[in-house]
Scaffold this motif. Sequence first.
Motif, PDB file in Angstrom:
ATOM      1  N   ARG A 236       0.833  -1.209   0.000  1.00 10.61           N
ATOM      2  CA  ARG A 236       0.000   0.000   0.000  1.00 10.61           C
ATOM      3  C   ARG A 236       0.867   1.259   0.000  1.00 10.61           C
ATOM      4  NH1 ARG A 236      -4.476  -2.240   4.205  1.00 10.61           N
ATOM      5  NH2 ARG A 236      -5.919  -3.067   2.650  1.00 10.61           N
ATOM      6  N   ILE A 237       1.919   1.257   0.766  1.00 11.05           N
ATOM      7  CA  ILE A 237       2.811   2.420   0.818  1.00 11.05           C
ATOM      8  C   ILE A 237       3.441   2.654  -0.548  1.00 11.05           C
ATOM      9  CG2 ILE A 237       4.994   3.270   1.794  1.00 11.05           C
ATOM     10  CD1 ILE A 237       4.043   1.918   4.468  1.00 11.05           C
ATOM     11  N   ASN A 238       3.855   1.580  -1.201  1.00 10.55           N
ATOM     12  CA  ASN A 238       4.426   1.680  -2.542  1.00 10.55           C
ATOM     13  C   ASN A 238       3.384   2.199  -3.535  1.00 10.55           C
ATOM     14  OD1 ASN A 238       5.132   0.764  -5.297  1.00 10.55           O
ATOM     15  ND2 ASN A 238       6.913  -0.120  -4.275  1.00 10.55           N
ATOM     16  N   ALA A 239       2.191   1.657  -3.487  1.00  8.59           N
ATOM     17  CA  ALA A 239       1.121   2.085  -4.395  1.00  8.59           C
ATOM     18  C   ALA A 239       0.732   3.534  -4.133  1.00  8.59           C
ATOM     19  CB  ALA A 239      -0.091   1.171  -4.247  1.00  8.59           C
ATOM     20  N   ALA A 240       0.729   3.946  -2.876  1.00  7.29           N
ATOM     21  CA  ALA A 240       0.378   5.331  -2.525  1.00  7.29           C
ATOM     22  C   ALA A 240       1.380   6.304  -3.132  1.00  7.29           C
ATOM     23  CB  ALA A 240       0.320   5.494  -1.015  1.00  7.29           C
ATOM     24  N   ALA A 241       2.654   5.970  -3.087  1.00  8.38           N
ATOM     25  CA  ALA A 241       3.679   6.838  -3.674  1.00  8.38           C
ATOM     26  C   ALA A 241       3.483   6.958  -5.182  1.00  8.38           C
ATOM     27  CB  ALA A 241       5.068   6.308  -3.347  1.00  8.38           C
ATOM     28  N   ARG A 242       3.173   5.850  -5.841  1.00  6.13           N
ATOM     29  CA  ARG A 242       2.933   5.884  -7.296  1.00  6.13           C
ATOM     30  C   ARG A 242       1.684   6.702  -7.616  1.00  6.13           C
ATOM     31  NH1 ARG A 242       3.536   0.349  -6.833  1.00  6.13           N
ATOM     32  NH2 ARG A 242       1.463   0.032  -7.685  1.00  6.13           N
ATOM     33  N   LEU A 243       0.636   6.536  -6.813  1.00  8.14           N
ATOM     34  CA  LEU A 243      -0.601   7.293  -7.032  1.00  8.14           C
ATOM     35  C   LEU A 243      -0.356   8.787  -6.849  1.00  8.14           C
ATOM     36  CD1 LEU A 243      -3.634   7.442  -7.614  1.00  8.14           C
ATOM     37  CD2 LEU A 243      -4.030   7.035  -5.166  1.00  8.14           C
ATOM     38  N   ASP A 244       0.365   9.161  -5.810  1.00 13.43           N
ATOM     39  CA  ASP A 244       0.647  10.577  -5.569  1.00 13.43           C
ATOM     40  C   ASP A 244       1.405  11.203  -6.734  1.00 13.43           C
ATOM     41  OD1 ASP A 244      -0.620  10.217  -3.151  1.00 13.43           O
ATOM     42  OD2 ASP A 244       1.210  10.340  -1.938  1.00 13.43           O
ATOM     43  N   THR A 245       2.360  10.478  -7.289  1.00 15.18           N
ATOM     44  CA  THR A 245       3.128  10.965  -8.436  1.00 15.18           C
ATOM     45  C   THR A 245       2.227  11.108  -9.660  1.00 15.18           C
ATOM     46  OG1 THR A 245       5.157   9.961  -7.601  1.00 15.18           O
ATOM     47  CG2 THR A 245       5.091  10.462  -9.956  1.00 15.18           C
ATOM     48  N   ALA A 246       1.394  10.103  -9.902  1.00 12.41           N
ATOM     49  CA  ALA A 246       0.478  10.151 -11.046  1.00 12.41           C
ATOM     50  C   ALA A 246      -0.533  11.280 -10.888  1.00 12.41           C
ATOM     51  CB  ALA A 246      -0.237   8.805 -11.203  1.00 12.41           C
ATOM     52  N   MET A 247      -1.030  11.490  -9.683  1.00  6.98           N
ATOM     53  CA  MET A 247      -1.992  12.571  -9.437  1.00  6.98           C
ATOM     54  C   MET A 247      -1.357  13.928  -9.702  1.00  6.98           C
ATOM     55  SD  MET A 247      -5.122  11.724  -8.646  1.00  6.98           S
ATOM     56  CE  MET A 247      -5.779  13.069  -7.661  1.00  6.98           C
ATOM     57  N   ALA A 248      -0.124  14.118  -9.303  1.00  3.49           N
ATOM     58  CA  ALA A 248       0.555  15.392  -9.550  1.00  3.49           C
ATOM     59  C   ALA A 248       0.596  15.685 -11.046  1.00  3.49           C
ATOM     60  CB  ALA A 248       1.960  15.372  -8.960  1.00  3.49           C
ATOM     61  N   ALA A 249       0.831  14.666 -11.852  1.00  5.58           N
ATOM     62  CA  ALA A 249       0.875  14.847 -13.305  1.00  5.58           C
ATOM     63  C   ALA A 249      -0.506  15.143 -13.879  1.00  5.58           C
ATOM     64  CB  ALA A 249       1.468  13.599 -13.963  1.00  5.58           C
ATOM     65  N   GLU A 250      -1.557  14.580 -13.297  1.00  3.71           N
ATOM     66  CA  GLU A 250      -2.914  14.781 -13.805  1.00  3.71           C
ATOM     67  C   GLU A 250      -3.534  16.097 -13.362  1.00  3.71           C
ATOM     68  OE1 GLU A 250      -4.795  13.311 -16.044  1.00  3.71           O
ATOM     69  OE2 GLU A 250      -3.117  11.986 -16.435  1.00  3.71           O
ATOM     70  N   LEU A 251      -3.131  16.636 -12.233  1.00  2.00           N
ATOM     71  CA  LEU A 251      -3.772  17.850 -11.728  1.00  2.00           C
ATOM     72  C   LEU A 251      -3.425  19.082 -12.553  1.00  2.00           C
ATOM     73  CD1 LEU A 251      -3.551  17.222  -7.890  1.00  2.00           C
ATOM     74  CD2 LEU A 251      -5.580  17.100  -9.361  1.00  2.00           C
ATOM     75  N   ALA A 252      -2.221  19.162 -13.070  1.00  2.00           N
ATOM     76  CA  ALA A 252      -1.826  20.342 -13.849  1.00  2.00           C
ATOM     77  C   ALA A 252      -2.720  20.539 -15.077  1.00  2.00           C
ATOM     78  CB  ALA A 252      -0.352  20.255 -14.231  1.00  2.00           C
ATOM     79  N   PRO A 253      -2.970  19.510 -15.884  1.00  2.00           N
ATOM     80  CA  PRO A 253      -3.852  19.722 -17.041  1.00  2.00           C
ATOM     81  C   PRO A 253      -5.292  20.074 -16.654  1.00  2.00           C
ATOM     82  CG  PRO A 253      -2.603  17.693 -17.293  1.00  2.00           C
ATOM     83  CD  PRO A 253      -2.369  18.181 -15.900  1.00  2.00           C
ATOM     84  N   LEU A 254      -5.665  19.794 -15.425  1.00  2.00           N
ATOM     85  CA  LEU A 254      -7.010  20.127 -14.952  1.00  2.00           C
ATOM     86  C   LEU A 254      -7.048  21.500 -14.275  1.00  2.00           C
ATOM     87  CD1 LEU A 254      -8.103  16.643 -13.579  1.00  2.00           C
ATOM     88  CD2 LEU A 254      -8.945  17.804 -15.638  1.00  2.00           C
ATOM     89  N   ARG A 255      -6.011  22.284 -14.517  1.00  5.02           N
ATOM     90  CA  ARG A 255      -5.894  23.646 -14.004  1.00  5.02           C
ATOM     91  C   ARG A 255      -5.814  23.667 -12.470  1.00  5.02           C
ATOM     92  NH1 ARG A 255      -6.342  27.313 -18.021  1.00  5.02           N
ATOM     93  NH2 ARG A 255      -6.972  28.965 -16.593  1.00  5.02           N
ATOM     94  N   MET A 256      -5.128  22.664 -11.936  1.00  8.14           N
ATOM     95  CA  MET A 256      -4.896  22.586 -10.493  1.00  8.14           C
ATOM     96  C   MET A 256      -3.402  22.362 -10.248  1.00  8.14           C
ATOM     97  SD  MET A 256      -8.166  20.389  -9.184  1.00  8.14           S
ATOM     98  CE  MET A 256      -7.884  20.804  -7.487  1.00  8.14           C
ATOM     99  N   GLU A 257      -2.589  23.080 -11.010  1.00  8.57           N
ATOM    100  CA  GLU A 257      -1.145  22.870 -10.959  1.00  8.57           C
ATOM    101  C   GLU A 257      -0.533  23.188  -9.599  1.00  8.57           C
ATOM    102  OE1 GLU A 257      -2.544  26.606 -12.506  1.00  8.57           O
ATOM    103  OE2 GLU A 257      -2.566  24.714 -13.589  1.00  8.57           O
ATOM    104  N   ARG A 258      -1.214  23.966  -8.791  1.00 10.25           N
ATOM    105  CA  ARG A 258      -0.683  24.315  -7.463  1.00 10.25           C
ATOM    106  C   ARG A 258      -1.218  23.422  -6.350  1.00 10.25           C
ATOM    107  NH1 ARG A 258      -0.875  30.898  -7.759  1.00 10.25           N
ATOM    108  NH2 ARG A 258       0.731  31.090  -9.339  1.00 10.25           N
TER     109      ARG A 258
END
Length: 174
Positions: free
Chosen positions: A8-30
């Motif tokens: 779970r800790i490993n998956a959480a780190a991957r999810l957090d990284t993927a979310m950071a990449a997805e938020l910018a195109p959704l105009r939530m870069e900050r």
Amino acid sequence: AKSLSAARINAAARLDTAMAAELAPLRMERAVFRTVITQGSDGAIGRDLVEFTVATNPGAPSGPLAKIASGGELSRFLLALKVCLSAAGSGGRTMIFDEIDRGVGGATADAVGRRLAALAEKGQVLVVTHSPQVAALGAFHWRVSKDVTADVTTSRVVALDPNARAQEIGRMLA
């Protein structure tokens, strides 16, 4: 429980990284999204307590997603999560979004529509929207209407041809 926690800790780190990449195109870069895992009591599903936390603006405190994010922000976080999770090989699924673009408009609605289109490349995506920016990016369109006659509500779903689609998007813009 120990090996499940590590996974779970490993998956959480991957999810957090993927979310950071997805938020910018959704105009939530900050915005900052984090999966917080704390240890609870051992049980049939492990011992972890998992919570999504966010900080939506620089300098703002982070907190539980459901308490910190506005309606429009919640919609975009959910969409980003769906995009991230679908990237893990869940193609071929049908996903239904009912007003996922709630609380957003203009360029942000366009960004949401583009993310939905990207998600649709891996499976079927059905979207209920009142946003012309989102509707314009769909591949197929239906108009849903309701009529009440003698206290009975009837819903109608009509497939739109290209001309009717353009008229409907124009109506939505008005």
